[in-house]
Design an enzyme around this catalytic site. Structure first.
Site, PDB file in Angstrom:
ATOM      1  N   ARG A 149      21.614  15.274  -4.372  1.00 40.58           N
ATOM      2  CA  ARG A 149      20.346  15.482  -5.083  1.00 40.58           C
ATOM      3  C   ARG A 149      19.136  15.250  -4.186  1.00 40.58           C
ATOM      4  O   ARG A 149      18.027  15.662  -4.502  1.00 40.58           O
ATOM      5  CB  ARG A 149      20.225  14.536  -6.278  1.00 40.58           C
ATOM      6  CG  ARG A 149      21.347  14.681  -7.306  1.00 40.58           C
ATOM      7  CD  ARG A 149      21.327  13.515  -8.266  1.00 40.58           C
ATOM      8  NE  ARG A 149      21.563  12.257  -7.543  1.00 40.58           N
ATOM      9  CZ  ARG A 149      21.278  11.043  -8.040  1.00 40.58           C
ATOM     10  NH1 ARG A 149      20.723  10.930  -9.224  1.00 40.58           N
ATOM     11  NH2 ARG A 149      21.534   9.970  -7.332  1.00 40.58           N
ATOM     12  N   GLN A 170      -4.754  -4.144  -3.896  1.00 44.47           N
ATOM     13  CA  GLN A 170      -5.182  -2.751  -3.806  1.00 44.47           C
ATOM     14  C   GLN A 170      -4.121  -1.967  -3.051  1.00 44.47           C
ATOM     15  O   GLN A 170      -3.483  -2.497  -2.138  1.00 44.47           O
ATOM     16  CB  GLN A 170      -6.526  -2.683  -3.058  1.00 44.47           C
ATOM     17  CG  GLN A 170      -7.094  -1.298  -2.883  1.00 44.47           C
ATOM     18  CD  GLN A 170      -8.508  -1.349  -2.297  1.00 44.47           C
ATOM     19  OE1 GLN A 170      -9.364  -2.054  -2.798  1.00 44.47           O
ATOM     20  NE2 GLN A 170      -8.735  -0.591  -1.235  1.00 44.47           N
ATOM     21  N   ASN A 210      -3.742   1.691  -0.859  1.00 42.81           N
ATOM     22  CA  ASN A 210      -4.531   2.741  -0.199  1.00 42.81           C
ATOM     23  C   ASN A 210      -3.626   3.890   0.197  1.00 42.81           C
ATOM     24  O   ASN A 210      -2.441   3.694   0.494  1.00 42.81           O
ATOM     25  CB  ASN A 210      -5.211   2.194   1.062  1.00 42.81           C
ATOM     26  CG  ASN A 210      -6.236   1.128   0.755  1.00 42.81           C
ATOM     27  OD1 ASN A 210      -6.716   1.005  -0.368  1.00 42.81           O
ATOM     28  ND2 ASN A 210      -6.594   0.348   1.756  1.00 42.81           N
ATOM     29  N   ARG A 239      -7.305   5.793  12.885  1.00 41.77           N
ATOM     30  CA  ARG A 239      -7.994   4.938  11.909  1.00 41.77           C
ATOM     31  C   ARG A 239      -7.838   3.500  12.403  1.00 41.77           C
ATOM     32  O   ARG A 239      -6.741   3.022  12.572  1.00 41.77           O
ATOM     33  CB  ARG A 239      -7.405   5.122  10.518  1.00 41.77           C
ATOM     34  CG  ARG A 239      -7.530   6.558   9.997  1.00 41.77           C
ATOM     35  CD  ARG A 239      -6.913   6.720   8.605  1.00 41.77           C
ATOM     36  NE  ARG A 239      -6.883   8.109   8.173  1.00 41.77           N
ATOM     37  CZ  ARG A 239      -7.872   8.722   7.515  1.00 41.77           C
ATOM     38  NH1 ARG A 239      -8.966   8.052   7.217  1.00 41.77           N
ATOM     39  NH2 ARG A 239      -7.763   9.987   7.167  1.00 41.77           N
ATOM     40  N   HIS A 248      -9.100  -1.964  12.484  1.00 42.81           N
ATOM     41  CA  HIS A 248      -9.800  -2.580  11.376  1.00 42.81           C
ATOM     42  C   HIS A 248      -9.244  -3.965  11.075  1.00 42.81           C
ATOM     43  O   HIS A 248      -8.054  -4.222  11.263  1.00 42.81           O
ATOM     44  CB  HIS A 248      -9.678  -1.707  10.123  1.00 42.81           C
ATOM     45  CG  HIS A 248     -10.285  -0.353  10.283  1.00 42.81           C
ATOM     46  ND1 HIS A 248      -9.887   0.734   9.545  1.00 42.81           N
ATOM     47  CD2 HIS A 248     -11.284   0.103  11.100  1.00 42.81           C
ATOM     48  CE1 HIS A 248     -10.606   1.801   9.887  1.00 42.81           C
ATOM     49  NE2 HIS A 248     -11.458   1.438  10.837  1.00 42.81           N
ATOM     50  N   LYS A 258      -1.723  -6.308   5.276  1.00 46.14           N
ATOM     51  CA  LYS A 258      -1.357  -4.933   4.931  1.00 46.14           C
ATOM     52  C   LYS A 258       0.138  -4.715   5.121  1.00 46.14           C
ATOM     53  O   LYS A 258       0.724  -5.211   6.080  1.00 46.14           O
ATOM     54  CB  LYS A 258      -2.122  -3.942   5.811  1.00 46.14           C
ATOM     55  CG  LYS A 258      -3.627  -3.974   5.598  1.00 46.14           C
ATOM     56  CD  LYS A 258      -4.340  -3.067   6.574  1.00 46.14           C
ATOM     57  CE  LYS A 258      -5.846  -3.126   6.344  1.00 46.14           C
ATOM     58  NZ  LYS A 258      -6.582  -2.340   7.347  1.00 46.14           N
ATOM     59  N   HIS A 272      -5.603  -3.713  12.727  1.00 50.59           N
ATOM     60  CA  HIS A 272      -4.685  -2.628  12.408  1.00 50.59           C
ATOM     61  C   HIS A 272      -5.304  -1.290  12.808  1.00 50.59           C
ATOM     62  O   HIS A 272      -6.475  -1.029  12.538  1.00 50.59           O
ATOM     63  CB  HIS A 272      -4.382  -2.607  10.908  1.00 50.59           C
ATOM     64  CG  HIS A 272      -3.522  -1.465  10.490  1.00 50.59           C
ATOM     65  ND1 HIS A 272      -3.938  -0.486   9.624  1.00 50.59           N
ATOM     66  CD2 HIS A 272      -2.258  -1.138  10.855  1.00 50.59           C
ATOM     67  CE1 HIS A 272      -2.958   0.386   9.459  1.00 50.59           C
ATOM     68  NE2 HIS A 272      -1.943   0.024  10.195  1.00 50.59           N
ATOM     69  N   TYR A 304      -0.497   2.136   1.977  1.00 54.37           N
ATOM     70  CA  TYR A 304      -0.365   0.725   2.272  1.00 54.37           C
ATOM     71  C   TYR A 304      -0.881  -0.155   1.145  1.00 54.37           C
ATOM     72  O   TYR A 304      -1.793   0.204   0.420  1.00 54.37           O
ATOM     73  CB  TYR A 304      -0.982   0.335   3.615  1.00 54.37           C
ATOM     74  CG  TYR A 304      -2.335   0.890   3.967  1.00 54.37           C
ATOM     75  CD1 TYR A 304      -3.454   0.073   3.983  1.00 54.37           C
ATOM     76  CD2 TYR A 304      -2.471   2.212   4.355  1.00 54.37           C
ATOM     77  CE1 TYR A 304      -4.698   0.572   4.355  1.00 54.37           C
ATOM     78  CE2 TYR A 304      -3.699   2.716   4.730  1.00 54.37           C
ATOM     79  CZ  TYR A 304      -4.817   1.895   4.717  1.00 54.37           C
ATOM     80  OH  TYR A 304      -6.041   2.392   5.084  1.00 54.37           O
ATOM     81  N   GLU A 351     -15.679  -6.263   6.021  1.00 54.36           N
ATOM     82  CA  GLU A 351     -14.919  -5.305   6.829  1.00 54.36           C
ATOM     83  C   GLU A 351     -15.457  -5.266   8.253  1.00 54.36           C
ATOM     84  O   GLU A 351     -16.669  -5.215   8.468  1.00 54.36           O
ATOM     85  CB  GLU A 351     -15.004  -3.905   6.215  1.00 54.36           C
ATOM     86  CG  GLU A 351     -14.373  -3.784   4.844  1.00 54.36           C
ATOM     87  CD  GLU A 351     -12.878  -3.891   4.861  1.00 54.36           C
ATOM     88  OE1 GLU A 351     -12.249  -3.335   5.788  1.00 54.36           O
ATOM     89  OE2 GLU A 351     -12.325  -4.534   3.962  1.00 54.36           O
ATOM     90  N   ASP A 398     -15.756   4.119  13.531  1.00 54.21           N
ATOM     91  CA  ASP A 398     -14.881   3.606  14.595  1.00 54.21           C
ATOM     92  C   ASP A 398     -15.438   3.930  15.977  1.00 54.21           C
ATOM     93  O   ASP A 398     -15.281   3.149  16.916  1.00 54.21           O
ATOM     94  CB  ASP A 398     -13.465   4.144  14.427  1.00 54.21           C
ATOM     95  CG  ASP A 398     -12.770   3.570  13.198  1.00 54.21           C
ATOM     96  OD1 ASP A 398     -13.185   2.492  12.729  1.00 54.21           O
ATOM     97  OD2 ASP A 398     -11.823   4.202  12.701  1.00 54.21           O
TER      98      ASP A 398
END
Length: 197
Positions: free
Chosen positions: A23, A47, A49, A59, A62, A72, A119, A132, A143, A167
């Site tokens: 399947r 949260q 994301n 990305r 951070h 994370k 990260h 994540y 942040e 960034d």
């Protein structure tokens, strides 16, 4: 579930078993028992994301002010990405060092990064999805970022990095440290202990 601690304390790779049949397949990328055993405390999820990226999108790097920071648990349900952890904790034995894991929808592996760690990721294929779970919600005032091309990270030479304006404008590690933006290793360790009790 196999678990591998990375060279940066507080970072782990989780590799689940995959169960294919006629399947399709079944896999559990996050398993609380394995997480508890490896990390020593539950994963608080405030949260989730989801991002989709074309090949070359970077990305990060951070991080968030710690405490509370933002841990994370990162997974790649479609495509492939290079997931990078950077030790930004001033006073850490591995300060400024990094480790990297390729996450993919073939292996269903995940990476966990504790609070205070930086990260970053690069999408290695068009349409790569990153999903994540985060221990804290988005807090714009807390942040932070470090420029992802200033650290000698292992971005593939055959992929052109695509950065956001945020960034691109981020400080180098040295600039962030000199400005007092980086987390303290002692504060992070104290926070990890608090999470275990």
């Amino acid at each position: 579930m196999q678990v591998r601690e990375l060279k940066i304390s507080g970072a782990f790779e989780f590799i689940p078993s995959v169960f294919p049949d006629d399947r399709g397949l079944f896999v559990a990328p996050f398993q609380e028992t394995a997480f508890l055993e490896a990390v020593g405390h539950p994963l608080r999820v405030a949260q989730t994301n989801h991002s989709e990226s074309r090949r070359g999108v970077v990305r990060g790097v951070h991080f968030a002010d710690t405490p509370p920071g933002q841990a994370k648990y990162v997974h790649c349900p479609r495509g492939r990405l290079l997931d990078v952890v950077v030790d930004l904790r001033v006073g850490s034995p591995t300060f400024g060092e990094w480790d990297a894991v390729e996450l993919s929808s073939d292996r269903f592996n995940s990476m966990y990064l504790a609070e205070g760690l930086g990260h970053a990721l690069m999408a290695l294929e068009d349409g790569t999805i990153t999903a994540y779970m985060c221990s804290e919600g988005f807090n714009p005032k807390a942040e932070r970022a470090v420029h992802p091309l200033s650290l000698g990270l292992p971005w593939p030479a055959d992929v052109t990095p695509l950065l956001s304006p945020k960034d691109t404008a981020a400080p180098t590690l040295e600039e962030a440290r000199d400005a007092g933006l980086l987390p303290s290793y002692d504060d992070c360790v104290a926070w990890y202990e608090k999470l275990r009790h």
